[in-house]
Motif scaffolding. Structure first.
Motif, mmCIF file in Angstrom:
data_model
loop_
_atom_site.group_PDB
_atom_site.id
_atom_site.type_symbol
_atom_site.label_atom_id
_atom_site.label_comp_id
_atom_site.label_asym_id
_atom_site.label_seq_id
_atom_site.Cartn_x
_atom_site.Cartn_y
_atom_site.Cartn_z
ATOM 1 N N TYR A 126 4.691 5.288 -8.664
ATOM 2 C CA TYR A 126 5.975 4.651 -8.357
ATOM 3 C C TYR A 126 6.390 3.596 -9.383
ATOM 4 O O TYR A 126 7.259 2.786 -9.114
ATOM 5 C CB TYR A 126 5.944 4.057 -6.942
ATOM 6 C CG TYR A 126 5.919 5.146 -5.893
ATOM 7 C CD1 TYR A 126 7.051 5.943 -5.686
ATOM 8 C CD2 TYR A 126 4.776 5.409 -5.161
ATOM 9 C CE1 TYR A 126 7.029 6.968 -4.764
ATOM 10 C CE2 TYR A 126 4.748 6.428 -4.228
ATOM 11 C CZ TYR A 126 5.877 7.206 -4.031
ATOM 12 O OH TYR A 126 5.873 8.218 -3.120
ATOM 13 N N VAL A 131 7.753 -0.051 -8.255
ATOM 14 C CA VAL A 131 6.696 -0.896 -8.810
ATOM 15 C C VAL A 131 7.228 -1.492 -10.107
ATOM 16 O O VAL A 131 7.651 -0.764 -11.005
ATOM 17 C CB VAL A 131 5.405 -0.088 -9.091
ATOM 18 C CG1 VAL A 131 4.360 -0.964 -9.771
ATOM 19 C CG2 VAL A 131 4.857 0.488 -7.791
ATOM 20 N N ILE A 206 0.047 1.371 -2.649
ATOM 21 C CA ILE A 206 1.500 1.275 -2.644
ATOM 22 C C ILE A 206 2.025 2.603 -2.127
ATOM 23 O O ILE A 206 1.597 3.666 -2.592
ATOM 24 C CB ILE A 206 2.040 0.936 -4.047
ATOM 25 C CG1 ILE A 206 1.531 -0.469 -4.450
ATOM 26 C CG2 ILE A 206 3.569 0.999 -4.083
ATOM 27 C CD1 ILE A 206 1.789 -0.862 -5.876
ATOM 28 N N GLY A 208 5.174 5.314 -0.741
ATOM 29 C CA GLY A 208 6.557 5.684 -0.993
ATOM 30 C C GLY A 208 6.898 6.992 -0.324
ATOM 31 O O GLY A 208 6.045 7.601 0.338
ATOM 32 N N VAL A 213 9.441 3.465 -3.606
ATOM 33 C CA VAL A 213 8.506 2.681 -2.793
ATOM 34 C C VAL A 213 9.123 2.373 -1.426
ATOM 35 O O VAL A 213 10.316 2.037 -1.325
ATOM 36 C CB VAL A 213 8.158 1.365 -3.525
ATOM 37 C CG1 VAL A 213 7.494 0.362 -2.588
ATOM 38 C CG2 VAL A 213 7.253 1.634 -4.728
#
Ligand code: FAD
Length: 309
Positions: A126, A131, A206, A208, A213
């Motif tokens: 991402y 990010v 993280i 998404g 995200v």
């Protein structure tokens, strides 16, 4: 041999090469990747006078501009050692990883920097899709949306304060037990109504939806995993200058940045530096480009004054 050899072909190096060539100097530009960090950048909206561009577009434009001039471009090459001149006006040497040694009366170091990554799942996937590493660059993309900042040192806390003025809410995650930032920054951060500070919060993933995200997971001090919904994650755990190859030659500060004066001069006569690799504050494209021009003009000043030997 070159009059001016520039190491690093990002924005700072490209700018220095153009300024050097416009003085009629024998100019070399050696680097491993034309464009540098901008090649990792999607949208650029703060390259002044260009409303909107992308990293690859700007990089191609820089390269085309350099090719307008008589610059010897040595591509896909990394420098591994600097051999400073024995006396002012003497020849400097730069050894490349290929084994070749280039000689030049002046050297401009523009090897840039790279952001330290979290190294968690989702970070690479991402990148530029939520990010981010640079609040000055990407903050406005998240206007009115919730974001997280990973990192509780000065740059993390500065980023959180900066973003709080733009986004709807900022969650700052610090993996240790307390923030490491200066007290005045911490006080400022705590005074803001739309900021949550989480300590002992280790970002582990993280998340998404395939295109951008949507959130992140962190391990809390209780050992359990927690999820927060965010549209962006700003990673602020260090910008590392690409200067390891210079250790023991030119003077670096504690962060590894090349110490330069207001003219881009380093601790070594005839060796100048520009851009993100240096102590010049605020790591931005316009600043790196200005810095490259300044270092080249300073190196030119040096060349016209120093006795040739
Ligand atoms: P760099 O761009 O880092 O270029 C240095 C070059 O030298 C690189 O090609 C590197 O590979 C090379 N090199 C390193 N070591 C050696 C070696 N030993 N030998 C030879 N070559 C070497 N700034 C903005 O103003 N606006 C933005 O929107 C923006 N967005 C960004 C988004 C991302 C994801 C990132 C990472 C950065 C962003 N920045 C932005 C910051 C900007 O890209 C940098 O400030 C700028 O590129 C610095 O230029 P530089 O020439 O000093 O260094």
């Amino acid at each position: 041999p070159f009059d001016m050899l520039i190491i690093g072909s990002g924005p700072a190096g490209a700018s220095a090469a153009i300024y050097a060539a416009r003085k009629g100097l024998r100019t070399g530009l050696a680097g491993d990747r034309f464009g540098g960090q901008i090649m990792d950048t999607e949208g650029i909206e703060n390259f002044i006078s260009v409303t909107e561009t992308s990293g690859p577009k700007l990089s191609a434009a820089l390269e085309a501009h350099v090719h307008q001039y008589d610059v010897e471009v040595i591509s896909s090459q990394r420098a591994k050692e600097l051999f400073p001149a024995a006396h002012p006006g003497g020849m400097n040497g730069v050894a490349l990883e290929s084994g070749a040694i280039l000689h030049a009366r002046t050297v401009i170091i523009a090897t840039g920097a790279h952001w330290r990554h979290l190294g968690v799942p989702g970070e690479e996937e991402y990148r530029n899709k939520g990010v981010a590493y640079c609040p000055h660059c990407d903050g406005p993309f998240y206007k009115g949306l919730p974001v997280a900042v990973a990192g509780g040192g000065n740059s993390g806390v500065e980023a959180a304060i900066d973003l709080a003025g733009i986004v709807s809410h900022v969650t700052l995650l610090q993996r240790g037990s307390g923030l490491k930032a200066d007290k005045v920054l911490q006080d400022k951060l705590r005074s803001l109504p739309n900021v949550t500070i989480l300590t002992e919060a280790l970002t582990t993933r993280i998340e998404g939806n395939g295109t951008k995200v949507t959130g992140l997971t962190y391990r809390g001090g209780d050992g359990a995993d927690h999820h927060i919904d965010v549209a962006g994650v700003f990673v602020q755990i260090g910008l590392l200058p690409n200067t390891d190859w210079l250790r023991g030659t030119v003077k670096l500060n504690d962060f590894g940045e090349i110490i330069v004066d207001s003219h881009g001069a380093t601790s070594l006569p005839g060796v100048f530096a520009a851009g993100d690799a240096t102590t010049t504050p605020f790591k931005q494209i316009v600043i790196a480009i200005g810095d490259g021009a300044k270092a080249a003009l300073s190196a030119f000043d040096y060349l016209i004054r120093v006795p040739v030997s």
